[in-house]
Design a protein around this motif. Structure first.
Motif, mmCIF file in Angstrom:
data_model
loop_
_atom_site.group_PDB
_atom_site.id
_atom_site.type_symbol
_atom_site.label_atom_id
_atom_site.label_comp_id
_atom_site.label_asym_id
_atom_site.label_seq_id
_atom_site.Cartn_x
_atom_site.Cartn_y
_atom_site.Cartn_z
ATOM 1 N N VAL A 1 -9.601 11.991 8.359
ATOM 2 C CA VAL A 1 -8.202 11.610 8.502
ATOM 3 C C VAL A 1 -7.959 10.362 7.664
ATOM 4 N N SER A 2 -7.051 10.460 6.690
ATOM 5 C CA SER A 2 -6.729 9.328 5.824
ATOM 6 C C SER A 2 -5.869 8.317 6.575
ATOM 7 N N ILE A 3 -6.326 7.076 6.612
ATOM 8 C CA ILE A 3 -5.543 5.967 7.156
ATOM 9 C C ILE A 3 -5.752 4.800 6.202
ATOM 10 N N GLU A 4 -4.768 4.572 5.331
ATOM 11 C CA GLU A 4 -4.933 3.636 4.242
ATOM 12 C C GLU A 4 -4.622 2.192 4.625
ATOM 13 N N THR A 5 -3.854 2.004 5.677
ATOM 14 C CA THR A 5 -3.410 0.674 6.091
ATOM 15 C C THR A 5 -2.998 0.728 7.556
ATOM 16 N N ASP A 6 -2.892 -0.424 8.176
ATOM 17 C CA ASP A 6 -2.324 -0.492 9.522
ATOM 18 C C ASP A 6 -0.990 -1.236 9.511
ATOM 19 N N LEU A 7 -0.515 -1.603 8.331
ATOM 20 C CA LEU A 7 0.758 -2.315 8.211
ATOM 21 C C LEU A 7 1.880 -1.306 8.004
ATOM 22 N N PHE A 8 2.833 -1.262 8.937
ATOM 23 C CA PHE A 8 3.872 -0.253 8.866
ATOM 24 C C PHE A 8 4.734 -0.410 7.617
ATOM 25 N N PRO B 1 -6.608 5.637 -0.639
ATOM 26 C CA PRO B 1 -7.217 4.400 -1.104
ATOM 27 C C PRO B 1 -6.925 3.253 -0.141
ATOM 28 N N SER B 2 -7.777 2.271 -0.169
ATOM 29 C CA SER B 2 -7.564 1.084 0.648
ATOM 30 C C SER B 2 -6.319 0.363 0.152
ATOM 31 N N LEU B 3 -5.356 0.153 1.073
ATOM 32 C CA LEU B 3 -4.107 -0.544 0.765
ATOM 33 C C LEU B 3 -4.089 -1.879 1.497
ATOM 34 N N PRO B 4 -3.175 -2.761 1.152
ATOM 35 C CA PRO B 4 -3.069 -4.011 1.901
ATOM 36 C C PRO B 4 -2.957 -3.745 3.393
ATOM 37 N N SER B 5 -3.689 -4.514 4.174
ATOM 38 C CA SER B 5 -3.757 -4.271 5.618
ATOM 39 C C SER B 5 -3.820 -5.606 6.352
ATOM 40 N N SER B 6 -3.796 -5.524 7.672
ATOM 41 C CA SER B 6 -3.825 -6.746 8.480
ATOM 42 C C SER B 6 -5.246 -7.296 8.565
ATOM 43 N N PRO B 7 -5.395 -8.567 8.982
ATOM 44 C CA PRO B 7 -6.740 -9.144 9.147
ATOM 45 C C PRO B 7 -7.566 -8.444 10.230
ATOM 46 N N THR B 8 -6.920 -7.663 11.095
ATOM 47 C CA THR B 8 -7.647 -6.990 12.176
ATOM 48 C C THR B 8 -7.818 -5.495 11.923
ATOM 49 N N PHE B 9 -7.598 -5.051 10.676
ATOM 50 C CA PHE B 9 -7.706 -3.622 10.371
ATOM 51 C C PHE B 9 -9.100 -3.087 10.662
ATOM 52 N N GLU C 1 -12.272 -5.377 -4.811
ATOM 53 C CA GLU C 1 -12.633 -6.590 -4.073
ATOM 54 C C GLU C 1 -12.095 -6.540 -2.637
ATOM 55 N N HIS C 2 -10.850 -6.102 -2.478
ATOM 56 C CA HIS C 2 -10.251 -5.999 -1.144
ATOM 57 C C HIS C 2 -10.974 -4.943 -0.300
ATOM 58 N N ALA C 3 -11.303 -3.817 -0.919
ATOM 59 C CA ALA C 3 -11.995 -2.756 -0.192
ATOM 60 C C ALA C 3 -13.389 -3.200 0.234
ATOM 61 N N GLN C 4 -14.078 -3.922 -0.642
ATOM 62 C CA GLN C 4 -15.410 -4.419 -0.298
ATOM 63 C C GLN C 4 -15.338 -5.415 0.854
ATOM 64 N N GLU C 5 -14.278 -6.209 0.900
ATOM 65 C CA GLU C 5 -14.101 -7.140 2.019
ATOM 66 C C GLU C 5 -13.891 -6.373 3.323
ATOM 67 N N LEU C 6 -13.123 -5.294 3.278
ATOM 68 C CA LEU C 6 -12.955 -4.461 4.469
ATOM 69 C C LEU C 6 -14.302 -3.892 4.912
#
Length: 198
Positions: free
Chosen positions: A54-61, A97-105, A158-163
């Motif tokens: 299941v694709s979930i790219e972000t938690d930011l609506f 793809p990994s999209l901008p997300s919250s610090p608690t994603f 870089e963002h994806a690696q941080e996740l």
């Protein structure tokens, strides 16, 4: 994604699953963003060779609304994952793809997969099949900048690696996978090493 809107009328995916139930195969991955897959949970639960991605790219609506608005909201897809796992369906989240997300994603993803599922993290550069050229032609850099994330496209790895780094202590290395290596790793097997995922 075999659960396009037309599937609700045509039932082609449903028919394919019926054939595979009668003629099992080694491994089938069903990749979707659609809540329509719930219709087939009963048959998917009967097929031990199926993995549901299941694709979930972000938690930011707001990010979802700008970039993935044709699919169900992230919270609804997280619920879909939890329901599938409760039904006994081998399920994993693909942040692709990994999209901008919250610090608690990372915590949100880990809670959704519980102690059973996995998370695969991917990027525009690694996952679009062209080293990012297709995503660049689609103007994703400008789209992300207009959404309030200038320069994000160029730093998406870089963002994806941080996740991934935030997910690893929550789920462990066998349940946090990177891009193509992760997509090709059958659950229960150990994926090969990768230098891309950090």
């Amino acid at each position: 994604d075999p659960y396009q809107p037309a599937e609700a009328r045509a039932g082609l995916t449903q028919g394919c699953l019926a054939v595979l139930r009668a003629h099992p195969i080694d491994w089938l991955v069903v990749q979707t963003r659609s809540l329509l897959v719930q219709r087939d949970f009963a048959v998917l639960a009967e097929l031990p060779f199926v993995t549901l991605n299941v694709s979930i790219e972000t938690d930011l609506f707001d990010v979802h609304r700008r970039l993935t608005r044709s699919s169900a909201a992230p919270e609804r897809r997280l619920t879909l994952v939890r329901t599938a796992l409760r039904r006994g369906i081998c399920t994993q989240i693909t942040v692709s793809p990994s999209l901008p997300s919250s610090p608690t994603f990372a915590e949100t993803l880990a809670q959704a997969v519980g102690d059973q599922g996995r998370v695969i993290v991917d990027t525009f550069l690694d996952g679009d099949g062209s080293g990012g050229q297709r995503s660049a032609r689609l103007g994703m850099d400008a789209v992300l900048a207009e959404a309030g994330f200038p320069g994000w496209f160029g730093r998406c790895r870089e963002h994806a690696q941080e996740l991934m780094r935030r997910l690893l202590p929550l789920l462990g290395p066998e349940r946090v996978l990177w891009s193509a290596v992760g997509f090709s790793a059958r659950p229960g097997s150990r994926p090969g090493p990768t230098s891309d995922g950090g």
